[in-house]
Design a protein around this motif. Structure first.
Motif, PDB file in Angstrom:
ATOM      1  N   GLN A 131      18.281  33.400  -5.749  1.00 33.81           N
ATOM      2  CA  GLN A 131      18.941  32.119  -6.437  1.00 33.81           C
ATOM      3  C   GLN A 131      20.144  31.813  -5.942  1.00 33.81           C
ATOM      4  O   GLN A 131      20.148  30.549  -5.268  1.00 33.81           O
ATOM      5  CB  GLN A 131      18.894  32.482  -7.889  1.00 33.81           C
ATOM      6  N   GLN A 132      20.987  32.844  -5.419  1.00 33.27           N
ATOM      7  CA  GLN A 132      22.406  32.236  -4.999  1.00 33.27           C
ATOM      8  C   GLN A 132      21.963  31.789  -3.812  1.00 33.27           C
ATOM      9  O   GLN A 132      22.867  31.129  -3.138  1.00 33.27           O
ATOM     10  CB  GLN A 132      23.181  33.452  -5.135  1.00 33.27           C
ATOM     11  N   ALA A 133      21.264  32.673  -2.987  1.00 28.73           N
ATOM     12  CA  ALA A 133      20.979  32.351  -1.456  1.00 28.73           C
ATOM     13  C   ALA A 133      20.538  30.796  -1.342  1.00 28.73           C
ATOM     14  O   ALA A 133      20.723  30.183  -0.509  1.00 28.73           O
ATOM     15  CB  ALA A 133      20.075  33.323  -0.968  1.00 28.73           C
ATOM     16  N   LYS A 134      19.691  30.487  -2.341  1.00 26.20           N
ATOM     17  CA  LYS A 134      18.966  29.324  -2.344  1.00 26.20           C
ATOM     18  C   LYS A 134      20.244  28.200  -2.356  1.00 26.20           C
ATOM     19  O   LYS A 134      20.229  27.409  -1.834  1.00 26.20           O
ATOM     20  CB  LYS A 134      17.752  29.146  -3.316  1.00 26.20           C
ATOM     21  N   ASN A 135      21.100  28.532  -3.438  1.00 24.49           N
ATOM     22  CA  ASN A 135      22.069  27.695  -3.804  1.00 24.49           C
ATOM     23  C   ASN A 135      22.912  27.267  -2.588  1.00 24.49           C
ATOM     24  O   ASN A 135      23.431  26.342  -2.244  1.00 24.49           O
ATOM     25  CB  ASN A 135      23.075  28.089  -4.973  1.00 24.49           C
ATOM     26  N   PHE A 136      23.165  28.704  -1.877  1.00 25.88           N
ATOM     27  CA  PHE A 136      24.020  28.549  -0.742  1.00 25.88           C
ATOM     28  C   PHE A 136      23.304  27.762   0.616  1.00 25.88           C
ATOM     29  O   PHE A 136      24.162  26.773   0.897  1.00 25.88           O
ATOM     30  CB  PHE A 136      24.413  29.764  -0.046  1.00 25.88           C
ATOM     31  N   LEU A 137      22.172  27.960   0.534  1.00 23.88           N
ATOM     32  CA  LEU A 137      21.498  27.126   1.640  1.00 23.88           C
ATOM     33  C   LEU A 137      21.432  25.541   1.296  1.00 23.88           C
ATOM     34  O   LEU A 137      21.594  24.934   2.368  1.00 23.88           O
ATOM     35  CB  LEU A 137      20.168  27.627   1.982  1.00 23.88           C
ATOM     36  N   SER A 138      21.301  25.197   0.157  1.00 24.97           N
ATOM     37  CA  SER A 138      21.373  23.816  -0.204  1.00 24.97           C
ATOM     38  C   SER A 138      22.703  23.292  -0.051  1.00 24.97           C
ATOM     39  O   SER A 138      23.039  22.163   0.475  1.00 24.97           O
ATOM     40  CB  SER A 138      21.087  23.605  -1.913  1.00 24.97           C
ATOM     41  N   ASN A 139      23.664  24.130  -0.555  1.00 28.92           N
ATOM     42  CA  ASN A 139      25.275  23.587  -0.212  1.00 28.92           C
ATOM     43  C   ASN A 139      25.446  23.498   1.344  1.00 28.92           C
ATOM     44  O   ASN A 139      26.176  22.594   1.678  1.00 28.92           O
ATOM     45  CB  ASN A 139      26.281  24.537  -1.019  1.00 28.92           C
ATOM     46  N   ALA A 140      25.045  24.436   1.917  1.00 23.54           N
ATOM     47  CA  ALA A 140      25.487  24.309   3.331  1.00 23.54           C
ATOM     48  C   ALA A 140      24.699  23.222   4.023  1.00 23.54           C
ATOM     49  O   ALA A 140      25.299  22.496   4.914  1.00 23.54           O
ATOM     50  CB  ALA A 140      24.935  25.713   4.089  1.00 23.54           C
ATOM     51  N   ARG A 141      23.358  22.729   3.612  1.00 27.07           N
ATOM     52  CA  ARG A 141      23.082  21.530   3.981  1.00 27.07           C
ATOM     53  C   ARG A 141      23.833  20.287   3.826  1.00 27.07           C
ATOM     54  O   ARG A 141      23.957  19.424   4.639  1.00 27.07           O
ATOM     55  CB  ARG A 141      21.433  21.659   3.431  1.00 27.07           C
ATOM     56  N   ALA A 142      24.087  20.164   2.470  1.00 19.12           N
ATOM     57  CA  ALA A 142      25.127  19.217   2.250  1.00 19.12           C
ATOM     58  C   ALA A 142      26.298  19.155   2.850  1.00 19.12           C
ATOM     59  O   ALA A 142      26.754  18.132   3.560  1.00 19.12           O
ATOM     60  CB  ALA A 142      25.250  19.198   0.882  1.00 19.12           C
ATOM     61  N   THR A 143      27.015  20.380   3.098  1.00 14.92           N
ATOM     62  CA  THR A 143      28.363  20.370   3.694  1.00 14.92           C
ATOM     63  C   THR A 143      28.159  20.043   5.144  1.00 14.92           C
ATOM     64  O   THR A 143      28.756  19.039   5.681  1.00 14.92           O
ATOM     65  CB  THR A 143      28.738  22.039   3.748  1.00 14.92           C
ATOM     66  N   LEU A 144      27.057  20.500   6.007  1.00 16.24           N
ATOM     67  CA  LEU A 144      27.019  20.317   7.353  1.00 16.24           C
ATOM     68  C   LEU A 144      26.288  18.957   7.537  1.00 16.24           C
ATOM     69  O   LEU A 144      26.491  18.430   8.660  1.00 16.24           O
ATOM     70  CB  LEU A 144      26.022  21.182   7.969  1.00 16.24           C
ATOM     71  N   GLY A 145      25.456  18.274   6.887  1.00 13.77           N
ATOM     72  CA  GLY A 145      25.247  16.834   6.908  1.00 13.77           C
ATOM     73  C   GLY A 145      24.107  16.758   7.677  1.00 13.77           C
ATOM     74  O   GLY A 145      23.366  17.545   7.915  1.00 13.77           O
ATOM     75  N   ASP A 146      23.782  15.240   7.727  1.00 18.41           N
ATOM     76  CA  ASP A 146      22.368  14.858   8.375  1.00 18.41           C
ATOM     77  C   ASP A 146      22.347  15.555   9.933  1.00 18.41           C
ATOM     78  O   ASP A 146      23.491  15.342  10.611  1.00 18.41           O
ATOM     79  CB  ASP A 146      22.197  13.410   8.441  1.00 18.41           C
ATOM     80  N   GLY A 147      21.373  15.768  10.366  1.00 19.54           N
ATOM     81  CA  GLY A 147      21.310  16.067  11.845  1.00 19.54           C
ATOM     82  C   GLY A 147      21.501  17.426  12.039  1.00 19.54           C
ATOM     83  O   GLY A 147      21.905  17.904  13.218  1.00 19.54           O
ATOM     84  N   ALA A 148      22.218  18.232  11.132  1.00 30.20           N
ATOM     85  CA  ALA A 148      22.560  19.723  11.307  1.00 30.20           C
ATOM     86  C   ALA A 148      21.451  20.573  11.672  1.00 30.20           C
ATOM     87  O   ALA A 148      20.370  20.436  11.121  1.00 30.20           O
ATOM     88  CB  ALA A 148      23.591  20.026   9.966  1.00 30.20           C
ATOM     89  N   HIS A 149      22.072  21.522  12.362  1.00 29.01           N
ATOM     90  CA  HIS A 149      21.163  22.883  12.392  1.00 29.01           C
ATOM     91  C   HIS A 149      22.022  24.062  11.781  1.00 29.01           C
ATOM     92  O   HIS A 149      23.349  23.818  11.633  1.00 29.01           O
ATOM     93  CB  HIS A 149      20.923  23.339  13.812  1.00 29.01           C
ATOM     94  N   GLN A 180      10.049  30.413   3.355  1.00 31.25           N
ATOM     95  CA  GLN A 180       9.921  29.956   1.980  1.00 31.25           C
ATOM     96  C   GLN A 180      11.257  29.862   1.445  1.00 31.25           C
ATOM     97  O   GLN A 180      11.576  28.545   0.812  1.00 31.25           O
ATOM     98  CB  GLN A 180       9.118  30.733   1.242  1.00 31.25           C
ATOM     99  N   LEU A 181      12.179  30.785   1.621  1.00 31.41           N
ATOM    100  CA  LEU A 181      13.608  30.628   0.989  1.00 31.41           C
ATOM    101  C   LEU A 181      14.207  29.209   1.472  1.00 31.41           C
ATOM    102  O   LEU A 181      14.830  28.339   0.662  1.00 31.41           O
ATOM    103  CB  LEU A 181      14.315  31.612   0.968  1.00 31.41           C
ATOM    104  N   ALA A 182      14.213  29.200   2.718  1.00 30.14           N
ATOM    105  CA  ALA A 182      14.804  28.236   3.644  1.00 30.14           C
ATOM    106  C   ALA A 182      14.212  26.791   3.269  1.00 30.14           C
ATOM    107  O   ALA A 182      14.878  25.767   2.951  1.00 30.14           O
ATOM    108  CB  ALA A 182      14.581  28.315   5.016  1.00 30.14           C
ATOM    109  N   GLN A 183      12.790  26.851   3.048  1.00 31.66           N
ATOM    110  CA  GLN A 183      12.319  25.486   2.863  1.00 31.66           C
ATOM    111  C   GLN A 183      12.350  25.167   1.464  1.00 31.66           C
ATOM    112  O   GLN A 183      12.609  23.709   1.314  1.00 31.66           O
ATOM    113  CB  GLN A 183      10.745  25.759   2.981  1.00 31.66           C
ATOM    114  N   SER A 184      12.587  26.017   0.543  1.00 29.67           N
ATOM    115  CA  SER A 184      12.884  25.434  -0.935  1.00 29.67           C
ATOM    116  C   SER A 184      14.303  24.885  -0.941  1.00 29.67           C
ATOM    117  O   SER A 184      14.696  24.332  -1.916  1.00 29.67           O
ATOM    118  CB  SER A 184      12.925  26.746  -1.775  1.00 29.67           C
TER     119      SER A 184
END
Ligand code: AVI
Length: 320
Positions: free
Chosen positions: A170-188, A292-296
């Protein structure tokens, strides 16, 4: 935009000591007792961890390091824009170097770590080797939101070492969601993840013959004694690490061998003989589970690389 980068401030300044005290009191007052693995990494702990990486039994470091030149040259063929690289939980800064060598569009580098002095020292050394890349160490807890400098370039996150395994799923999912927001659109995001494998190999990796992992684990108690003026009897605690195949993780514990009563900032903490402090979990993922985790969390897996015998995996994620 690059001119702004030198003057960035992080959002998480002073209350680190207060947070450490509050987290330790909460963790040691809970049933079962626990401590966050992020507190392993004071200066001594960071050095113990570097020593762990050199151990014959600790395969993740070597397996990932051997994989990275291939990952870097494949990524260089895919990502041809300008990039600002953000490394989460950076330590010795060894693993980013194949990317600096392969990706010509890297303009700036922001390593983030909780162990500030160590990070500043390693960043300074790296800057001397790559003077054309603007670098700035960011001392911050990357499990919390981190304010990054503005850049023109797209962001490329880097999170090697299977540090994601030290979060619960669950924390891993939160981290990945936060990283997505932090890194922004078009990020990898390039991320290293340890795989499920023989429990025997896993067991040996966390119970090395030289006892470095044991010292790494016990060091968190020395840190509590030193920084929170406590007098835990460290020699009474035993390092205990095992693979839990139901949860799919290594669990690391410190088990008290005696009845102990200590005071931390006026709060009495009692350890019964045989009582454990759960200090770390290290989750292992099959490629299917990680996808599956990354997609979630809003990421798509663009490429997957597996080390020999599938000992370790690296993924290139892109914003979904
Ligand atoms: C940093 N992290 C991925 C390591 C791991 O394998 O979970 C920390 C570690 N704990 C014991 N040995 C290494």
């Amino acid at each position: 935009a690059l001119a702004n980068e030198a003057s960035v401030a992080t959002t998480q300044k002073a209350p680190c000591d207060a947070r450490f005290l509050a987290d330790v009191l909460k963790g040691l007052s809970s049933q079962p007792k626990s401590l966050s693995p992020k507190y392993f990494y004071d200066e001594n702990g960071s050095r113990y961890f570097d020593e762990i990486c050199q151990l014959q039994e600790y395969y993740p470091y070597k397996a990932e390091l051997a994989l990275l030149p291939r990952v870097a040259s494949d990524v260089a063929a895919l990502l041809t824009d300008d990039y600002s690289v953000v490394e989460f939980g950076a330590g010795s800064l060894q693993k980013i170097q194949p990317f600096f060598n392969a990706l010509k569009g890297i303009k700036s580098f922001y390593p983030i770590d909780i162990s500030g002095d160590y990070l500043r020292a390693t960043t300074k050394k790296l800057q001397a080797q790559y003077p054309h890349i603007a670098m700035q160490a960011i001392e911050a807890d990357f499990t919390l939101p981190v304010e990054l400098p503005l850049t023109r370039a797209r962001r490329l996150g880097f999170f090697p070492g299977s540090t994601i395994g030290n979060f619960t799923p669950q924390q891993a999912k939160n981290f990945l969601s936060n990283a997505r927001a932090t890194l922004g659109d078009g990020a990898h995001l390039i991320i290293g993840v340890d795989t499920k494998k023989s429990p025997d190999i896993l067991h040996r990796a966390y119970n090395d013959k030289k006892g470095v992992t044991k010292r790494f684990n016990l060091n968190v108690l020395s840190r509590i004694n030193r920084e929170l003026q406590c007098d835990l009897n460290i020699s009474d605690f035993e390092h205990y690490a095992f693979y839990n195949p139901v949860e799919g993780c290594i669990e690391m514990h410190l088990v008290s061998q005696s009845h102990q009563k200590v005071s931390i900032a006026g709060t009495a903490i009692t350890f019964n003989s045989g009582e454990t402090i759960h200090t770390e979990s290290s989750y292992k993922y099959t490629p299917q589970e990680f996808m599956q985790l990354a997609q979630s969390a809003g990421w798509l897996v663009e490429r997957t690389w597996l080390a020999d015998d599938a000992m370790f995996s690296t993924y290139l994620l892109k914003v979904a």
